[in-house]
Motif scaffolding. Sequence first.
Motif, PDB file in Angstrom:
ATOM      1  N   LEU A  74      45.941  59.167  67.685  1.00 13.79           N
ATOM      2  CA  LEU A  74      44.732  59.002  68.495  1.00 13.79           C
ATOM      3  C   LEU A  74      44.321  57.530  68.536  1.00 13.79           C
ATOM      4  O   LEU A  74      43.920  57.015  69.591  1.00 13.79           O
ATOM      5  CB  LEU A  74      43.596  59.860  67.923  1.00 13.79           C
ATOM      6  N   ALA A  75      44.444  56.856  67.404  1.00 12.66           N
ATOM      7  CA  ALA A  75      44.121  55.419  67.354  1.00 12.66           C
ATOM      8  C   ALA A  75      45.066  54.625  68.253  1.00 12.66           C
ATOM      9  O   ALA A  75      44.649  53.685  68.948  1.00 12.66           O
ATOM     10  CB  ALA A  75      44.194  54.913  65.916  1.00 12.66           C
ATOM     11  N   GLN A  76      46.350  55.011  68.264  1.00 14.83           N
ATOM     12  CA  GLN A  76      47.318  54.357  69.143  1.00 14.83           C
ATOM     13  C   GLN A  76      46.972  54.583  70.612  1.00 14.83           C
ATOM     14  O   GLN A  76      47.096  53.678  71.442  1.00 14.83           O
ATOM     15  CB  GLN A  76      48.722  54.893  68.874  1.00 14.83           C
ATOM     16  N   LEU A  77      46.538  55.795  70.923  1.00 14.81           N
ATOM     17  CA  LEU A  77      46.155  56.116  72.292  1.00 14.81           C
ATOM     18  C   LEU A  77      44.965  55.261  72.736  1.00 14.81           C
ATOM     19  O   LEU A  77      44.945  54.750  73.862  1.00 14.81           O
ATOM     20  CB  LEU A  77      45.808  57.602  72.417  1.00 14.81           C
ATOM     21  N   VAL A  78      44.007  55.095  71.860  1.00 14.21           N
ATOM     22  CA  VAL A  78      42.842  54.258  72.176  1.00 14.21           C
ATOM     23  C   VAL A  78      43.285  52.819  72.419  1.00 14.21           C
ATOM     24  O   VAL A  78      42.830  52.160  73.363  1.00 14.21           O
ATOM     25  CB  VAL A  78      41.795  54.328  71.047  1.00 14.21           C
ATOM     26  N   ASP A  79      44.169  52.328  71.571  1.00 15.99           N
ATOM     27  CA  ASP A  79      44.689  50.969  71.732  1.00 15.99           C
ATOM     28  C   ASP A  79      45.400  50.816  73.078  1.00 15.99           C
ATOM     29  O   ASP A  79      45.225  49.813  73.781  1.00 15.99           O
ATOM     30  CB  ASP A  79      45.638  50.638  70.576  1.00 15.99           C
ATOM     31  N   VAL A 114      35.498  59.266  70.690  1.00 14.33           N
ATOM     32  CA  VAL A 114      36.652  60.062  71.094  1.00 14.33           C
ATOM     33  C   VAL A 114      36.926  61.129  70.043  1.00 14.33           C
ATOM     34  O   VAL A 114      37.183  60.810  68.874  1.00 14.33           O
ATOM     35  CB  VAL A 114      37.918  59.195  71.277  1.00 14.33           C
ATOM     36  N   PHE A 115      36.865  62.392  70.459  1.00  5.93           N
ATOM     37  CA  PHE A 115      37.168  63.516  69.570  1.00  5.93           C
ATOM     38  C   PHE A 115      38.643  63.879  69.693  1.00  5.93           C
ATOM     39  O   PHE A 115      39.201  63.866  70.798  1.00  5.93           O
ATOM     40  CB  PHE A 115      36.290  64.717  69.927  1.00  5.93           C
ATOM     41  N   ASN A 116      39.260  64.212  68.571  1.00  2.07           N
ATOM     42  CA  ASN A 116      40.704  64.424  68.542  1.00  2.07           C
ATOM     43  C   ASN A 116      41.152  65.747  69.152  1.00  2.07           C
ATOM     44  O   ASN A 116      42.318  65.925  69.458  1.00  2.07           O
ATOM     45  CB  ASN A 116      41.234  64.326  67.106  1.00  2.07           C
ATOM     46  N   GLN A 117      40.224  66.702  69.305  1.00  2.00           N
ATOM     47  CA  GLN A 117      40.571  67.980  69.926  1.00  2.00           C
ATOM     48  C   GLN A 117      39.725  68.177  71.174  1.00  2.00           C
ATOM     49  O   GLN A 117      38.784  67.420  71.433  1.00  2.00           O
ATOM     50  CB  GLN A 117      40.342  69.145  68.942  1.00  2.00           C
ATOM     51  N   ALA A 118      40.098  69.198  71.969  1.00  2.05           N
ATOM     52  CA  ALA A 118      39.388  69.467  73.221  1.00  2.05           C
ATOM     53  C   ALA A 118      37.959  69.911  72.945  1.00  2.05           C
ATOM     54  O   ALA A 118      37.710  70.733  72.054  1.00  2.05           O
ATOM     55  CB  ALA A 118      40.126  70.533  74.017  1.00  2.05           C
ATOM     56  N   LEU A 119      37.026  69.369  73.700  1.00  3.27           N
ATOM     57  CA  LEU A 119      35.621  69.748  73.601  1.00  3.27           C
ATOM     58  C   LEU A 119      35.262  70.663  74.764  1.00  3.27           C
ATOM     59  O   LEU A 119      35.713  70.455  75.893  1.00  3.27           O
ATOM     60  CB  LEU A 119      34.727  68.505  73.655  1.00  3.27           C
ATOM     61  N   SER A 120      34.422  71.634  74.500  1.00  4.24           N
ATOM     62  CA  SER A 120      33.917  72.491  75.576  1.00  4.24           C
ATOM     63  C   SER A 120      32.770  71.760  76.267  1.00  4.24           C
ATOM     64  O   SER A 120      32.147  70.858  75.677  1.00  4.24           O
ATOM     65  CB  SER A 120      33.420  73.824  75.005  1.00  4.24           C
ATOM     66  N   PRO A 121      32.446  72.125  77.520  1.00  2.00           N
ATOM     67  CA  PRO A 121      31.317  71.499  78.211  1.00  2.00           C
ATOM     68  C   PRO A 121      30.018  71.606  77.411  1.00  2.00           C
ATOM     69  O   PRO A 121      29.235  70.662  77.360  1.00  2.00           O
ATOM     70  CB  PRO A 121      31.237  72.291  79.525  1.00  2.00           C
ATOM     71  N   ARG A 122      29.818  72.751  76.783  1.00  6.73           N
ATOM     72  CA  ARG A 122      28.606  72.956  75.991  1.00  6.73           C
ATOM     73  C   ARG A 122      28.557  71.991  74.812  1.00  6.73           C
ATOM     74  O   ARG A 122      27.505  71.417  74.495  1.00  6.73           O
ATOM     75  CB  ARG A 122      28.568  74.408  75.495  1.00  6.73           C
ATOM     76  N   GLN A 123      29.694  71.814  74.133  1.00  8.28           N
ATOM     77  CA  GLN A 123      29.737  70.893  72.996  1.00  8.28           C
ATOM     78  C   GLN A 123      29.435  69.465  73.430  1.00  8.28           C
ATOM     79  O   GLN A 123      28.705  68.739  72.760  1.00  8.28           O
ATOM     80  CB  GLN A 123      31.109  70.967  72.315  1.00  8.28           C
ATOM     81  N   ALA A 161      26.076  57.564  73.490  1.00 11.38           N
ATOM     82  CA  ALA A 161      27.353  56.914  73.823  1.00 11.38           C
ATOM     83  C   ALA A 161      28.162  57.887  74.667  1.00 11.38           C
ATOM     84  O   ALA A 161      27.836  59.063  74.770  1.00 11.38           O
ATOM     85  CB  ALA A 161      28.119  56.556  72.548  1.00 11.38           C
ATOM     86  N   LYS A 162      29.186  57.376  75.288  1.00  8.06           N
ATOM     87  CA  LYS A 162      30.055  58.219  76.112  1.00  8.06           C
ATOM     88  C   LYS A 162      30.895  59.112  75.196  1.00  8.06           C
ATOM     89  O   LYS A 162      31.455  58.642  74.205  1.00  8.06           O
ATOM     90  CB  LYS A 162      30.950  57.323  76.972  1.00  8.06           C
ATOM     91  N   ILE A 163      31.004  60.382  75.539  1.00  8.52           N
ATOM     92  CA  ILE A 163      31.742  61.359  74.723  1.00  8.52           C
ATOM     93  C   ILE A 163      32.965  61.839  75.501  1.00  8.52           C
ATOM     94  O   ILE A 163      32.838  62.400  76.590  1.00  8.52           O
ATOM     95  CB  ILE A 163      30.865  62.584  74.372  1.00  8.52           C
ATOM     96  N   ILE A 164      34.155  61.615  74.958  1.00  7.05           N
ATOM     97  CA  ILE A 164      35.377  62.137  75.572  1.00  7.05           C
ATOM     98  C   ILE A 164      36.258  62.756  74.487  1.00  7.05           C
ATOM     99  O   ILE A 164      36.038  62.526  73.298  1.00  7.05           O
ATOM    100  CB  ILE A 164      36.172  61.060  76.351  1.00  7.05           C
ATOM    101  N   ASP A 165      37.240  63.542  74.904  1.00  7.05           N
ATOM    102  CA  ASP A 165      38.155  64.133  73.936  1.00  7.05           C
ATOM    103  C   ASP A 165      39.569  63.598  74.141  1.00  7.05           C
ATOM    104  O   ASP A 165      39.814  62.794  75.053  1.00  7.05           O
ATOM    105  CB  ASP A 165      38.116  65.663  73.974  1.00  7.05           C
ATOM    106  N   ARG A 166      40.476  64.046  73.293  1.00  9.45           N
ATOM    107  CA  ARG A 166      41.858  63.563  73.326  1.00  9.45           C
ATOM    108  C   ARG A 166      42.502  63.787  74.695  1.00  9.45           C
ATOM    109  O   ARG A 166      43.230  62.923  75.194  1.00  9.45           O
ATOM    110  CB  ARG A 166      42.662  64.299  72.242  1.00  9.45           C
TER     111      ARG A 166
END
Length: 406
Positions: A27-32, A76-85, A95-100
């Motif tokens: 995940l850190a590599q993906l962010v980079d 950035v969350f490492n797993q999929a987030l639901s719309p509700r979450q 802050a902006k919230i996104i998932d993997r």
Amino acid sequence: MREEKVILVGLQTREEDSHFNYSMGELAQLVDTAGGEVVMTFTQKRNTIDSRTFVGKGKIQEISRAAEETQAQTIVFNQALSPRQVRNIQDVIEAKIIDRMQLILDIFAMRANSREGRLQVELAQQEYLLPRLVGQGVNLSRLGGGIGTRGPGETQLESDRRYIQGRITDIKKELKKVSAHRERIRQRRQDQQVFQIGLVGYTNAGKSTLLNALTQADTFEEDTLFATLDPLTRQYELGSGMEVTLTDTVGFIQDLPTELVAAFQSTLEETRNMDLLLHVIDASSDYIEIQEETVVELLEDMDSHHIPRLAVYNKADLADADFVPQLSPHITVSAKDEEDVLRLHEAVEEHIKEILVPYRRILPAQEASELAHMQKESLVTQWSFDDATNEYIVEGYAKPSSKWVT
């Protein structure tokens, strides 16, 4: 351009520490790769995911304080987030919230160069966002774009559902046309009896480097995730003179978004039509077993597991001295070593022989021009000229349906 500050969040719900640690490192590599800077990482162990905020309420408060202190723009969350979450987390964290999944889609949007690639990425983005429209406006407008909001569809991310549904329909129609064109090219290669080799493997295993080494091509190489997105096919001449094609494909990765797999269906079908797959593996990776397993499982999902395969353990110069390959058949090489590349040429030729069927043909002297065609279109192992009969005797290997065999 200043890098976007990012905080990573991971939830461990099982005992396999190695898988979790690897996933967080990736995940850190993906962010980079996406152009971000990881300023802090939060992890939590729980038996189950919190249905409201993914991680516990206390952890969310802790992440919120860290975001303020580090001035992080994105979480950035490492797993999929639901719309509700996402909505519940937004109530606490400014802050902006996104998932993997959204992060991977963002990187694909950066890497897509061809028209087909851009359409496929936009389709995946729109299908991913459609069920998540509620709350995305607040989320994405906080910082006006950046990681997780790039790509062909970025200006429509806050548009209404009807527009996005219409756009999805339009893109699918366009992709059908492009897919039909790709299928015609594929069919022409099959009609011409061209032997097709595909390079597959985990992202950043060195597929593009091997393509360049084997074909003397000059394709894009970079030590980063998803350096190659659009499939690239090059002509590859074997030592025998036989001309085959070598196709570099997009790298695989754990938890590849289902929207992306669906959108790239026509591209991934390239793999399904290959005669031989070179499964390129980074021999220097600390998590080689996870990467091997991911690729094998994805090939099964794409109905490509039946295709003959040669495991190519690359980056041997960087591997541990006691490294032992697990997959078979295999060859261990460094794409940077000329002698290793020569060995790989020979190994590929030997595997092609195992896939094709042997033939023996006698050509009258007046058909000498056919010999040149045979050397290009089949794998000729030896030929000689008989002065007594004024004939060429040719032996080699070809596809069962080839005119040299039938």
